[in-house]
Structures are given as C-alpha cells and as structure tokens.
Design an enzyme around this catalytic site. Sequence first.
Site, mmCIF file in Angstrom:
data_model
loop_
_atom_site.group_PDB
_atom_site.id
_atom_site.type_symbol
_atom_site.label_atom_id
_atom_site.label_comp_id
_atom_site.label_asym_id
_atom_site.label_seq_id
_atom_site.Cartn_x
_atom_site.Cartn_y
_atom_site.Cartn_z
ATOM 1 N N ARG A 27 -22.700 -8.668 -16.377
ATOM 2 C CA ARG A 27 -21.811 -7.809 -15.643
ATOM 3 C C ARG A 27 -22.536 -6.970 -14.754
ATOM 4 O O ARG A 27 -21.711 -5.606 -14.530
ATOM 5 C CB ARG A 27 -20.544 -7.357 -16.304
ATOM 6 C CG ARG A 27 -19.618 -8.519 -16.699
ATOM 7 C CD ARG A 27 -18.653 -8.730 -15.527
ATOM 8 N NE ARG A 27 -17.598 -9.862 -15.965
ATOM 9 C CZ ARG A 27 -16.418 -9.391 -16.236
ATOM 10 N NH1 ARG A 27 -15.831 -8.320 -16.249
ATOM 11 N NH2 ARG A 27 -15.460 -10.221 -16.660
ATOM 12 N N TYR A 57 -8.118 -19.405 -20.713
ATOM 13 C CA TYR A 57 -7.328 -18.761 -19.606
ATOM 14 C C TYR A 57 -6.475 -19.824 -18.624
ATOM 15 O O TYR A 57 -5.368 -19.573 -18.309
ATOM 16 C CB TYR A 57 -8.398 -18.330 -18.474
ATOM 17 C CG TYR A 57 -9.130 -17.095 -19.133
ATOM 18 C CD1 TYR A 57 -8.450 -15.665 -19.031
ATOM 19 C CD2 TYR A 57 -10.369 -17.376 -19.754
ATOM 20 C CE1 TYR A 57 -9.327 -14.628 -19.616
ATOM 21 C CE2 TYR A 57 -11.007 -16.049 -20.174
ATOM 22 C CZ TYR A 57 -10.445 -14.818 -20.284
ATOM 23 O OH TYR A 57 -11.126 -13.774 -20.640
ATOM 24 N N ARG A 90 -16.334 -4.535 -2.350
ATOM 25 C CA ARG A 90 -15.024 -5.401 -2.905
ATOM 26 C C ARG A 90 -14.098 -4.972 -1.862
ATOM 27 O O ARG A 90 -13.195 -5.740 -1.399
ATOM 28 C CB ARG A 90 -14.920 -4.660 -4.082
ATOM 29 C CG ARG A 90 -13.913 -5.799 -4.749
ATOM 30 C CD ARG A 90 -13.399 -5.194 -6.147
ATOM 31 N NE ARG A 90 -12.058 -5.600 -6.029
ATOM 32 C CZ ARG A 90 -11.015 -5.037 -6.883
ATOM 33 N NH1 ARG A 90 -11.605 -4.253 -8.000
ATOM 34 N NH2 ARG A 90 -9.903 -5.313 -6.919
ATOM 35 N N ARG A 118 -17.723 -2.748 -11.096
ATOM 36 C CA ARG A 118 -17.059 -1.707 -10.684
ATOM 37 C C ARG A 118 -17.683 -0.331 -11.077
ATOM 38 O O ARG A 118 -17.404 0.615 -10.559
ATOM 39 C CB ARG A 118 -15.602 -1.614 -11.338
ATOM 40 C CG ARG A 118 -14.826 -2.857 -10.641
ATOM 41 C CD ARG A 118 -13.542 -3.013 -11.272
ATOM 42 N NE ARG A 118 -13.919 -3.599 -12.627
ATOM 43 C CZ ARG A 118 -13.284 -4.218 -13.637
ATOM 44 N NH1 ARG A 118 -11.575 -3.922 -13.286
ATOM 45 N NH2 ARG A 118 -13.413 -4.804 -14.398
ATOM 46 N N ASP A 143 -17.354 -16.008 -10.574
ATOM 47 C CA ASP A 143 -16.411 -15.643 -11.779
ATOM 48 C C ASP A 143 -16.267 -17.235 -12.550
ATOM 49 O O ASP A 143 -16.185 -18.269 -11.878
ATOM 50 C CB ASP A 143 -15.142 -15.123 -11.598
ATOM 51 C CG ASP A 143 -14.630 -14.718 -12.773
ATOM 52 O OD1 ASP A 143 -14.819 -13.508 -12.874
ATOM 53 O OD2 ASP A 143 -13.869 -15.476 -13.386
#
Length: 355
Positions: A35, A161, A48, A39, A85
């Site tokens: 990652r 998920y 973004r 952010r 992703d």
Amino acid sequence: VTEKKPVANTQTSDKRFLRALRREPLDRPPFWLMRQAGRYLPEYRQTRAEAGSFLQLCLDPPRATEVTLQPIRRYGFDAAILFADILLIPYALGQELSFREGEGPVLDPVRDLAALRRLSTEQLHQVLAPVYETVERLAGALPHDVALIGFAGAPWTVATYMVQGRGSSDQGAAKHWGYHRPDEFQVLIDLLVDATVDYLDAQVKAGAEALQIFDTWAGSLPEPHFRRWSLEPMARIAKVLKARHPNVPIIAFARGAGPMAKEVAAVAEIDGIGLDTSMSATWAAREIQPLKTTQGNLDPLMVVAGGRAMEAEIARILSAFAGGPHVFNLGHGIVPETPPEHVGALARQVREWRG
Ligand code: CP3
C-alpha cells in the site's frame, strides 16, 4: 499508450528486487511497502480527489500511473506495485461495487448459485483494459532499476468480500457457505481462479515483471480449509502462470498462515513468501528462507511510531534475514496515519544497511 515496449527479460534483469527473487546474493535487500501508494501521501489524496472516486482512480490510466509513481519519486523504492484493487475482479465479473468513505468496499452480496450464475468472465478484459493500460504506461515510465509488480487477490480473500458484501471481522458469510455447501462454494473459487489467471496473464503481457497474490484472510481458516480454499487455488494460479511465464516470479502473501507458510513455500511455482507482522523472523529465516525468498514483516504501526522504536525493529528484521534472500517490506499495508517523513527514515535505513 501508442507504442508497445518489448517485454523485459526478467531472467537476466539486474533489478535488485528481481535478483532477490532469483535468490542471488546482494549487499542489501530490496525494499518496497505494501500500500505504498495511498492516503498517507498528500499528493495521492490530491490525485484521488481529481479522479472523483477510488474506483474511478483505479480505472483512470494516467492518474493510476501517477499515483503508482508518487512513492517511487519520494522514496526510491526498488519496486513499484501497480495501483489497482483486488476487488476489481468481482467488479469485472459483473458484481456491483462501490467504495464508501470511512466504510470501505460495498458489494451486492453473492450467496447462492443463482447469484453466481449472474457473474461471467465475458466482460473481464474489457472492464479491466484500463488496468492493463496502466501497466503498459508504468513499464515505459519507471526508472530503469525499479521493478514493476502486478497483483491480484487470492480467491479466498476476494470471495470473503463477494459473499459478505463488505469487509468483515470474521469472514462469517463466506465460511458459512464454504462449510455448509462446499461444492457450491467451490464453484465460486474456481471462477475466481480462472478470472485471476486471465487477469494476471494480461498484466504480464502488458509489462508486469513480478506478481503478488494477496490472501489477506488466509489466517482465519482451519488447517484443512486453509489447504482447500487458500493454498490450493493459489497454487493452481501459480502453476498456470509459471507454465506461461517461467521467468516471472510469484509472491504469495497468505496473511496469518503461521506454520502453514511452509506448505505455501513448498509449492514449486511460488518464488516469494510474504510474511505478516506476527510471523517470527527467526523461525521464518530458518524454515522458509532456505526454500523461498522471504518478504516482510515490519509492523505498519511501527512506521506510525517512527524514531528509535522503528529503527530497532528495522534492524532486527534486516539482521534476522541477512543470511539469505529477503525483500524488506511491512507485515501488512501502510496505514493512512503514517507520517511521510517516517517512511523517508525507513528508506534511508534500509538503503544504507549492509549485512
Ligand atoms: O499496495 C499498493 O499501493 C497498490 C494498491 C493496492 C490497493 N489495495 C489500493 C487501495 C493494493 C495492492 C490493494 C490490495 C487490497 N485491497 C487488499 C489486500 C491487501 C490488504 O491490504 O489486506 C484488500 C483486502 C483490498 C480491499 C480493499 N481496498 C479494502 C478492504 C479497502 C478499504 C480499506 C481502506 O484501506 O480504505 C480498499 C481501498 C483501497 N485500496 C485504498 C487503496 C489506496 C484506499 C482507498 C481510498 O483512497 O480511499
């Protein structure tokens, strides 16, 4: 992208990251961070915001290329990981997907054969074409010594998920289906194996030089179910890809595998073993590293702490794995609270280390 670049020869490439995966001796291990684009970087948040949403960013080749390069410019990592992703596969199979601020991913749950039959690989490459374009752009834009990693989620983790419809602390919905009606759940796993092979194959053809398979929730399964739902599908994916692309190394990150990591390492087609934070470095150096290149396993929260605590942990991990091939990394993804200057200190320490 107008011009196709020739695919790099990863067998002879002198990129440090690829050399470590070929088990060649090095003066210091290569490093990158899971990652690493994210952010914690103000320039990521800016790009973004321009893209609109996280999903739009993933499918916007110029911006996805830009955010992949941002941490390379700042820190000079030895590898760049494609910005995308793991949930793009369910999306490309036809499942509804959105990422909500502060909530994470939300999907339209798949819980029976009827819902499964609505999914299809027919549109897969069409939906994922922007990802392949990002890979092509990156292959042309990266510094000559930085390797490009493509990735996908492992079938088990992606299934958790898809079935739950969101993140969960216990993977309860997927377990319920897998334990109660294993033959039905197997249909979902097999669909994901096929889709993942096609997706990763296309990433390699577009210029990815190594592949990582993320099985974030491998550690929540009991031993026989770990073998069936985590290990076996990952091994099947690795075998097909290795047959097609013998020179492209494959890293399996089965988070929480514990001693089962030895069985992952025994899969001939897997070259690197990702180690989570809870893994003992001395155990892994003794039991895993003689078989496969290790990768990990600094606690991401240590990078939030920084200072002497982080420095000591980096030194411990570098020393523990100094006897064999290793890729320095975190034990899981970097968190948004991480001060960027702590990542700078980490990068300096690893780059200057000799052992
Ligand atoms: O490592 C990289 O920099 C490459 C890009 C990457 C992302 N996700 C970008 C991302 C990679 C390799 C992933 C993998 C991924 N995605 C995993 C497996 C690894 C892991 O961390 O366990 C999983 C389980 C996902 C699914 C996912 N994506 C979740 C659960 C979330 C929400 C949680 C969160 O961190 O917000 C995401 C969103 C996501 N994927 C973000 C990023 C940068 C944050 C989205 C944002 O910008 O708001």
